[in-house]
Design a protein around this motif. Structure first.
Motif, PDB file in Angstrom:
ATOM      1  N   TYR A 115       0.797  -1.222   0.000  1.00 58.53           N
ATOM      2  CA  TYR A 115       0.000   0.000   0.000  1.00 58.53           C
ATOM      3  C   TYR A 115       0.840   1.288   0.000  1.00 58.53           C
ATOM      4  CZ  TYR A 115      -4.077  -2.888   1.048  1.00 58.53           C
ATOM      5  OH  TYR A 115      -5.089  -3.807   0.987  1.00 58.53           O
ATOM      6  N   PHE A 116       2.153   1.172   0.206  1.00 60.30           N
ATOM      7  CA  PHE A 116       2.954   2.378   0.414  1.00 60.30           C
ATOM      8  C   PHE A 116       4.076   2.526  -0.597  1.00 60.30           C
ATOM      9  CE2 PHE A 116       0.750   1.584   4.263  1.00 60.30           C
ATOM     10  CZ  PHE A 116       0.367   2.841   4.684  1.00 60.30           C
ATOM     11  N   LYS A 117       4.193   3.731  -1.127  1.00 65.40           N
ATOM     12  CA  LYS A 117       5.315   4.075  -1.984  1.00 65.40           C
ATOM     13  C   LYS A 117       5.866   5.422  -1.543  1.00 65.40           C
ATOM     14  CE  LYS A 117       4.537   1.515  -6.155  1.00 65.40           C
ATOM     15  NZ  LYS A 117       4.101   1.527  -7.554  1.00 65.40           N
ATOM     16  N   LYS A 143       7.120   8.975  -2.850  1.00 65.96           N
ATOM     17  CA  LYS A 143       7.003   9.818  -4.027  1.00 65.96           C
ATOM     18  C   LYS A 143       8.152  10.833  -4.016  1.00 65.96           C
ATOM     19  CE  LYS A 143       3.299  12.222  -6.415  1.00 65.96           C
ATOM     20  NZ  LYS A 143       3.612  13.650  -6.146  1.00 65.96           N
ATOM     21  N   GLU A 162      14.910  14.409   5.052  1.00 64.17           N
ATOM     22  CA  GLU A 162      13.478  14.706   5.211  1.00 64.17           C
ATOM     23  C   GLU A 162      12.761  13.647   6.054  1.00 64.17           C
ATOM     24  OE1 GLU A 162      11.337  15.871   1.657  1.00 64.17           O
ATOM     25  OE2 GLU A 162      13.053  17.000   0.927  1.00 64.17           O
ATOM     26  N   LYS A 192      12.414  23.718  -0.013  1.00 71.79           N
ATOM     27  CA  LYS A 192      11.571  22.765  -0.719  1.00 71.79           C
ATOM     28  C   LYS A 192      11.669  21.360  -0.121  1.00 71.79           C
ATOM     29  CE  LYS A 192      10.668  20.927  -5.334  1.00 71.79           C
ATOM     30  NZ  LYS A 192       9.293  20.576  -4.943  1.00 71.79           N
ATOM     31  N   LYS A 193      10.516  20.686  -0.038  1.00 77.08           N
ATOM     32  CA  LYS A 193      10.486  19.275   0.379  1.00 77.08           C
ATOM     33  C   LYS A 193      10.263  18.426  -0.869  1.00 77.08           C
ATOM     34  CE  LYS A 193      10.736  20.732   4.533  1.00 77.08           C
ATOM     35  NZ  LYS A 193      10.846  22.116   3.984  1.00 77.08           N
ATOM     36  N   TYR A 194      11.026  17.367  -0.986  1.00 79.63           N
ATOM     37  CA  TYR A 194      10.989  16.545  -2.193  1.00 79.63           C
ATOM     38  C   TYR A 194      10.291  15.195  -1.993  1.00 79.63           C
ATOM     39  CZ  TYR A 194      14.351  19.769  -4.286  1.00 79.63           C
ATOM     40  OH  TYR A 194      14.978  20.879  -4.804  1.00 79.63           O
ATOM     41  N   PHE A 195      10.004  14.831  -0.752  1.00 74.33           N
ATOM     42  CA  PHE A 195       9.523  13.469  -0.495  1.00 74.33           C
ATOM     43  C   PHE A 195       8.151  13.447   0.173  1.00 74.33           C
ATOM     44  CE2 PHE A 195      13.963  13.192  -1.109  1.00 74.33           C
ATOM     45  CZ  PHE A 195      14.105  12.028  -1.839  1.00 74.33           C
ATOM     46  N   LYS A 196       7.309  12.576  -0.384  1.00 75.73           N
ATOM     47  CA  LYS A 196       6.011  12.314   0.230  1.00 75.73           C
ATOM     48  C   LYS A 196       5.797  10.811   0.285  1.00 75.73           C
ATOM     49  CE  LYS A 196       3.402  16.462  -0.447  1.00 75.73           C
ATOM     50  NZ  LYS A 196       2.362  17.179  -1.190  1.00 75.73           N
ATOM     51  N   ILE A 197       4.891  10.407   1.145  1.00 81.17           N
ATOM     52  CA  ILE A 197       4.530   8.996   1.208  1.00 81.17           C
ATOM     53  C   ILE A 197       3.170   8.839   0.543  1.00 81.17           C
ATOM     54  CG2 ILE A 197       3.953   7.095   2.770  1.00 81.17           C
ATOM     55  CD1 ILE A 197       5.994   8.412   4.727  1.00 81.17           C
ATOM     56  N   LYS A 198       3.131   7.919  -0.424  1.00 82.05           N
ATOM     57  CA  LYS A 198       1.910   7.708  -1.174  1.00 82.05           C
ATOM     58  C   LYS A 198       1.183   6.496  -0.592  1.00 82.05           C
ATOM     59  CE  LYS A 198       0.560   7.660  -6.000  1.00 82.05           C
ATOM     60  NZ  LYS A 198       0.259   6.244  -6.252  1.00 82.05           N
ATOM     61  N   VAL A 199      -0.063   6.742  -0.163  1.00 80.05           N
ATOM     62  CA  VAL A 199      -0.878   5.673   0.411  1.00 80.05           C
ATOM     63  C   VAL A 199      -1.881   5.233  -0.647  1.00 80.05           C
ATOM     64  CG1 VAL A 199      -2.342   5.011   2.357  1.00 80.05           C
ATOM     65  CG2 VAL A 199      -0.736   6.928   2.607  1.00 80.05           C
ATOM     66  N   ASP A 200      -1.915   3.965  -0.935  1.00 83.73           N
ATOM     67  CA  ASP A 200      -2.797   3.449  -1.979  1.00 83.73           C
ATOM     68  C   ASP A 200      -4.078   2.881  -1.362  1.00 83.73           C
ATOM     69  OD1 ASP A 200      -3.635   2.699  -4.499  1.00 83.73           O
ATOM     70  OD2 ASP A 200      -2.594   0.774  -4.433  1.00 83.73           O
ATOM     71  N   THR A 231       1.082  10.236   7.709  1.00 84.17           N
ATOM     72  CA  THR A 231       2.169   9.284   7.458  1.00 84.17           C
ATOM     73  C   THR A 231       3.513  10.021   7.394  1.00 84.17           C
ATOM     74  OG1 THR A 231       1.697   9.405   5.080  1.00 84.17           O
ATOM     75  CG2 THR A 231       0.776   7.546   6.277  1.00 84.17           C
ATOM     76  N   ASN A 261       6.095   8.847  10.138  1.00 83.58           N
ATOM     77  CA  ASN A 261       7.316   8.238   9.602  1.00 83.58           C
ATOM     78  C   ASN A 261       8.554   8.936  10.183  1.00 83.58           C
ATOM     79  OD1 ASN A 261       8.889   6.591   7.683  1.00 83.58           O
ATOM     80  ND2 ASN A 261       9.238   8.532   6.616  1.00 83.58           N
ATOM     81  N   LYS A 262       8.503  10.265  10.236  1.00 83.15           N
ATOM     82  CA  LYS A 262       9.605  11.025  10.831  1.00 83.15           C
ATOM     83  C   LYS A 262       9.759  10.672  12.321  1.00 83.15           C
ATOM     84  CE  LYS A 262       9.733  15.555   9.579  1.00 83.15           C
ATOM     85  NZ  LYS A 262      10.945  15.829   8.764  1.00 83.15           N
ATOM     86  N   ILE A 264      -3.656   2.339   8.835  1.00 84.32           N
ATOM     87  CA  ILE A 264      -2.691   2.837   7.847  1.00 84.32           C
ATOM     88  C   ILE A 264      -1.281   2.845   8.433  1.00 84.32           C
ATOM     89  CG2 ILE A 264      -1.971   4.965   6.658  1.00 84.32           C
ATOM     90  CD1 ILE A 264      -4.915   5.402   5.908  1.00 84.32           C
ATOM     91  N   MET A 305       2.022   0.790   7.295  1.00 87.67           N
ATOM     92  CA  MET A 305       3.239   1.531   6.943  1.00 87.67           C
ATOM     93  C   MET A 305       4.427   1.008   7.748  1.00 87.67           C
ATOM     94  SD  MET A 305       4.199   5.603   7.153  1.00 87.67           S
ATOM     95  CE  MET A 305       4.540   5.632   8.917  1.00 87.67           C
ATOM     96  N   PHE A 319       7.447  -0.483   5.742  1.00 86.79           N
ATOM     97  CA  PHE A 319       8.682   0.311   5.839  1.00 86.79           C
ATOM     98  C   PHE A 319       9.672  -0.283   6.852  1.00 86.79           C
ATOM     99  CE2 PHE A 319       7.123   4.771   4.256  1.00 86.79           C
ATOM    100  CZ  PHE A 319       6.889   4.220   3.013  1.00 86.79           C
TER     101      PHE A 319
END
Lengths: 283, 283
Positions: free
Chosen positions: A105-107, A109, A164, B103-111, B130, B134-135, B157, B161, B165
């Motif tokens: 479920y997690f990627k 980005k 991050e 700028k932040k470049y990373f996100k966590i994608k929840v499907d 998340t 996660n942090k 969720i 994760m 992870f």
């Protein structure tokens, strides 16, 4: 040296090492170890008390038409090489251990940093790398992680991710290990025929040529880069990219400015083998 | 009890606790602590040697029209409450410490897990959760993390994760703490007028009513749920959702089957205040 494939066993071993006051340097690899990997391990030895190496060919970072199946695997030789380098733990999990079965479920980005260079040419490549390295950082919880400059976009992306995501690991960049004729060492060099191997250093020579012109004052290297790409094609390469990128944003740069740091980087095919190389230029 | 806002100081303190052989249970909160939070801390005490509580109103999980600015903040009372519960460390960073600038470049994608329920009603909510958890997991590296059943979609969720992870933390679900009249405790209950507070337990009563019907054999509760929503509207609620969801997939379920676990969950507004509640049903 301990060879471990279970995550639980690895955590236990690392917790014990840490309780005894040891710092950990981590060298993630996909095996098929060569002198370049060994130089990462030596840097790891300098940085921390104990060195952990992972050997895992991560399926998530290969595209459907890429070389996952044919990627060189030579576990026995790799283990001997790690032992000779004084590595404390080799972690070599299988796919079931790393990813389990069932829906994921997690990627992670990645925004813009993966648009160009290898990220541009290999869709999903850095999603696969961040996914597995995020897991490995959480499992190993190292103080240092050593990556090579050859995969400089990987280094930059993982450095930002570690920051991050608060992984609490310091990434250390090892210089590119090269053969005598300048070819950057790579597990994929094993794919090259004798004839291709002779041509292969041409990529580095093209980069060196452009580097010299930039250091001599060329601030708009586009024509120069185009010309070098023509030369590479004439030698038998099929070009992927040859360009200058911002070290900060990983975006291509047309007009250089002094005071900035750039990556002069190229990727080109010889037959089906994809070679990459780069030079960092502080202007 | 130690109050810490620096990540480096927190890491150092936790490393020391772990070197001394202590296990860590972590209770992440947004402060405005009530009896529900205290029950999480008590569960944390049972699970591990030392309890770490974070107090941080995470801007990333609030939508642009949500109540980030008005969210109740009462640090002094919260610290007293933590101290009284025997908490070892309270981590209360500011936004600069948690997210820095630039700028932040990373996100966590929840499907799919965030498509319905609160994720459906609050776009970006679970991306924000998340991201911060996660942090926090990477900073605190706890053995256990305690979350309340009230935010059950959050629990599910974050559990997934943590597994995908490899956070190496066991998530523990604490039951919903309720007022005598059944209202689920929430920091947002402070927004309710006296009149709204009287109506508020109606959400839980609606869930209880539907639960009874399901346990008595109603396997297609759609009409029942529609009717309860009408009743809630009549009482002064504005409905968001009231439905049965699969505990596994977080998708709405029309036809229940025995052997499965479901979440009967509702969200409704009283004025601008959004209330949520749920009941887990093992069939």
């Amino acid at each position: 040296m301990k060879q471990i494939s279970s995550i639980a066993e690895l955590r236990k071993k690392i917790t014990n090492l840490k309780r005894q006051g040891n710092t950990i340097a981590f060298v993630p690899t996909m095996g098929a170890l060569h002198e370049g990997h060994l130089s990462l391990m030596r840097l790891a030895q300098e940085k921390a008390d104990k060195v952990v190496v992972s050997i895992y060919v991560n399926p998530e970072q290969f595209g459907p038409n890429e070389d996952f199946d044919s990627y060189p695997r030579q576990m026995e030789d790799d283990l001997k090489a790690c032992e000779a380098e004084g590595v404390s733990i080799v972690f070599n999990p299988d796919d079931e251990i790393m990813y389990g079965s069932g829906k994921k479920y997690f990627k992670i980005k990645v925004d813009t940093l993966n648009e160009h260079m290898d990220g541009g040419s290999r869709p999903g490549f850095f999603e696969g790398i961040t996914l597995v390295v995020n897991k490995l950082f959480n499992i190993v919880e190292p103080d240092f992680a050593i990556f090579g400059q050859k995969d400089i976009q990987q280094f930059q992306i993982l450095s930002r991710m570690a920051k991050e995501f608060n992984h609490g690991v310091e990434l250390v960049m090892a210089p590119i290990a090269r053969a005598n004729d300048g070819l950057a060492l790579s597990s994929r060099n094993a794919y090259l025929s004798d004839q291709q191997r002779k041509i292969a250093p041409g990529l580095y020579r093209a980069l060196k040529y452009v580097e010299k012109q930039i250091r001599d004052g060329v601030m708009e290297p586009k024509l120069l880069l185009n010309h070098q790409q023509d030369e590479l094609e004439a030698k038998g390469f099929k070009n992927d990219y040859l360009n200058v990128f911002s070290m900060e944003t990983m975006q291509p740069v047309e007009e250089l400015e002094s005071g900035n740091t750039y990556i002069l980087a190229g990727a080109a095919y010889l037959g089906k083998t994809r070679l990459i190389d780069n030079i960092i230029i502080d202007l």
